[in-house]
Design an enzyme around this catalytic site. Sequence first.
Site, PDB file in Angstrom:
ATOM      1  N   GLY A  88       0.835  -1.201   0.000  1.00  0.00           N
ATOM      2  CA  GLY A  88       0.000   0.000   0.000  1.00  0.00           C
ATOM      3  C   GLY A  88       0.871   1.253   0.000  1.00  0.00           C
ATOM      4  O   GLY A  88       0.528   2.268  -0.618  1.00  0.00           O
ATOM      5  N   SER A  89       1.996   1.172   0.686  1.00  0.00           N
ATOM      6  CA  SER A  89       2.925   2.310   0.711  1.00  0.00           C
ATOM      7  C   SER A  89       3.465   2.558  -0.687  1.00  0.00           C
ATOM      8  O   SER A  89       3.594   3.708  -1.123  1.00  0.00           O
ATOM      9  CB  SER A  89       4.086   2.027   1.671  1.00  0.00           C
ATOM     10  OG  SER A  89       3.587   1.760   2.951  1.00  0.00           O
ATOM     11  N   ASP A 132      -7.315   0.999   4.031  1.00  0.00           N
ATOM     12  CA  ASP A 132      -8.053   0.380   5.141  1.00  0.00           C
ATOM     13  C   ASP A 132      -9.538   0.259   4.836  1.00  0.00           C
ATOM     14  O   ASP A 132     -10.320  -0.018   5.745  1.00  0.00           O
ATOM     15  CB  ASP A 132      -7.893   1.243   6.406  1.00  0.00           C
ATOM     16  CG  ASP A 132      -6.447   1.394   6.812  1.00  0.00           C
ATOM     17  OD1 ASP A 132      -5.637   0.552   6.407  1.00  0.00           O
ATOM     18  OD2 ASP A 132      -6.133   2.364   7.528  1.00  0.00           O
ATOM     19  N   SER A 177      -4.131  -1.555   0.026  1.00  0.00           N
ATOM     20  CA  SER A 177      -3.062  -2.403   0.598  1.00  0.00           C
ATOM     21  C   SER A 177      -3.564  -3.833   0.772  1.00  0.00           C
ATOM     22  O   SER A 177      -4.722  -4.048   1.132  1.00  0.00           O
ATOM     23  CB  SER A 177      -2.644  -1.866   1.963  1.00  0.00           C
ATOM     24  OG  SER A 177      -1.874  -2.830   2.661  1.00  0.00           O
ATOM     25  N   HIS A 180      -5.191  -6.331   6.304  1.00  0.00           N
ATOM     26  CA  HIS A 180      -6.207  -5.628   5.508  1.00  0.00           C
ATOM     27  C   HIS A 180      -7.327  -6.566   5.043  1.00  0.00           C
ATOM     28  O   HIS A 180      -7.307  -7.748   5.339  1.00  0.00           O
ATOM     29  CB  HIS A 180      -5.529  -4.894   4.356  1.00  0.00           C
ATOM     30  CG  HIS A 180      -4.648  -3.775   4.875  1.00  0.00           C
ATOM     31  ND1 HIS A 180      -4.995  -2.452   4.789  1.00  0.00           N
ATOM     32  CD2 HIS A 180      -3.474  -3.810   5.531  1.00  0.00           C
ATOM     33  CE1 HIS A 180      -4.056  -1.726   5.369  1.00  0.00           C
ATOM     34  NE2 HIS A 180      -3.113  -2.524   5.822  1.00  0.00           N
ATOM     35  N   ASN A 229      11.166  -0.169  -9.185  1.00  0.00           N
ATOM     36  CA  ASN A 229      10.535  -1.438  -9.547  1.00  0.00           C
ATOM     37  C   ASN A 229       9.690  -1.850  -8.354  1.00  0.00           C
ATOM     38  O   ASN A 229      10.221  -2.258  -7.324  1.00  0.00           O
ATOM     39  CB  ASN A 229      11.564  -2.516  -9.873  1.00  0.00           C
ATOM     40  CG  ASN A 229      10.881  -3.853 -10.157  1.00  0.00           C
ATOM     41  OD1 ASN A 229       9.655  -3.965 -10.086  1.00  0.00           O
ATOM     42  ND2 ASN A 229      11.650  -4.865 -10.469  1.00  0.00           N
TER      43      ASN A 229
HETATM   44  C1  LIG Z   1      -4.100   4.224   5.591  1.00  0.00           C
HETATM   45  C2  LIG Z   1      -2.915   3.395   5.210  1.00  0.00           C
HETATM   46  N1  LIG Z   1      -2.203   3.735   4.132  1.00  0.00           N
HETATM   47  C3  LIG Z   1      -1.138   3.023   3.736  1.00  0.00           C
HETATM   48  C4  LIG Z   1      -0.746   1.895   4.424  1.00  0.00           C
HETATM   49  C5  LIG Z   1       0.458   1.127   3.959  1.00  0.00           C
HETATM   50  O1  LIG Z   1       0.149  -0.146   3.477  1.00  0.00           O
HETATM   51  P1  LIG Z   1       1.287  -1.268   3.411  1.00  0.00           P
HETATM   52  O2  LIG Z   1       1.470  -1.777   4.793  1.00  0.00           O
HETATM   53  O3  LIG Z   1       0.760  -2.295   2.487  1.00  0.00           O
HETATM   54  O4  LIG Z   1       2.515  -0.597   2.907  1.00  0.00           O
HETATM   55  C6  LIG Z   1      -1.447   1.501   5.556  1.00  0.00           C
HETATM   56  C7  LIG Z   1      -1.025   0.310   6.299  1.00  0.00           C
HETATM   57  O5  LIG Z   1      -1.687  -0.258   7.112  1.00  0.00           O
HETATM   58  C8  LIG Z   1      -2.555   2.276   5.957  1.00  0.00           C
HETATM   59  O6  LIG Z   1      -3.264   1.942   7.049  1.00  0.00           O
END
Ligand SMILES: Cc1ncc(COP(=O)(O)O)c(C=O)c1O
Length: 433
Positions: free
Chosen positions: A85-86, A193, A214, A219, A287
Amino acid sequence: MSEQELREKLIILARENSDVLGSRQIVPGKDYIPPSGKVVGAREFEYLMQASVDMWLTAGRFSDEFEKRFPEIWGLKHGLLVNSGSSANLTALAALTSSKLGDRALKPGDEVITPACGFPTTIGPAVQYGLKPVFVDVDLETQNATVEMIERAITPKTKLVMMAHALGNPFRADKVSELCKSKGIWFVEDCCDALGAEIGGKHVGVFGDFATCSFYPAHHITMGEGGAVLTNNYQLNKLAMSFRDWGRDCYCPPGVSDSCGARYCWKLGDLPKGYDHKYIYSHIGYNLKVTDFQASLGLAQLERLNGFISKRRENHAYLEKCLKELGLDEELVLPKATAGTAPSWFGFFITLKQPGRRLEVVQKLEKSLVGTRLLFAGNLTKQPAFRGVDYSIPEVLTNTDKIMNDGFWVGIWPGLSTYHLDYIATQIFSAVR
Ligand SMILES: Cc1ncc(COP(=O)(O)O)c(C=O)c1O
């Protein structure tokens, strides 16, 4: 045994032994009740085994299928898989900095409005690209910023609103979208979320220029690690793909050549005419792709998505009922769905009305094997990572600080049932009273 027979045998073996491999009973009072978790079964093992015996390794048939099916659920045209998600947030933000967007490309010094209460990587990429965060407060019952809070924070330098639907409870993205459109401001909805949440019958994520998601195990569905960037905009999708795939100009999937039909006809940059399009880079990219193992797991999870969402809603409603029956709404601010929306809850958020008791309550719960979590970074501006970052806070962050000091959440994920939730409610009662 032929290769085909062996493949089939392995797949059947994985499917038929999923109970042995994947199940774990959580007994309240005896086992820790995690605030989040994955639910996997026969289909997940079967698809993972198929991906293993394929030995394709990179993105392949499962990721293609996922990228086709996933945006359809949202009512969007394009969806790209990324490895978290990041990374989805990074990809979306990076795409909006592309010089191909001309005057509308985001530049260092541009302002981005976001709530101070949230997850760091919703706003982290903007900081990395030199944008200036403008942090707004949130509502105490919904944990979301309102459109009025955002409107008041807009200045002539505002070029982006990037914010998350808090713990599966939507903010009014429909109204934020109207506001952004009227002012020529980009809008990215972090839906990490909130998979399945709706506003006026439409899936969250359809209101922004980009939506992100994510698939971390906490999730709504999981790939282990994984994420997605979605959009209805053909150009934005292409830009996102470029940043995801090394920054390249070419948009062929792995193992494919000449999708554009002009592989050796391009003249770009200062490269010689006819330089192989596969090796022409129009952006400084990354990547961030997934493997087909991740996508195979995600595809199996997708088949259960509706059931997962219903169960999360059911569990949330049940826990709320239990806490109210115990009279705990006296001491607790209970979560409230944003008006006009249907949340797809991520967790059950609780704010203690009396200040200064959170540590004691959370420690008691953890000791009685009820897992708790905070609302991520609390107030982002208080985090060590934000020391020295150029940001502004136009209005006082009263509710954000209250949530940082006195809020926490417990699980309502689909692996839990009333059996667990009854226990969680009684433990909250003992810890609070
Ligand atoms: C609102 C939100 N954005 C982004 C992320 C990041 O997701 P990931 O852990 O897959 O990088 C999270 C992670 O829980 C999140 O709660």
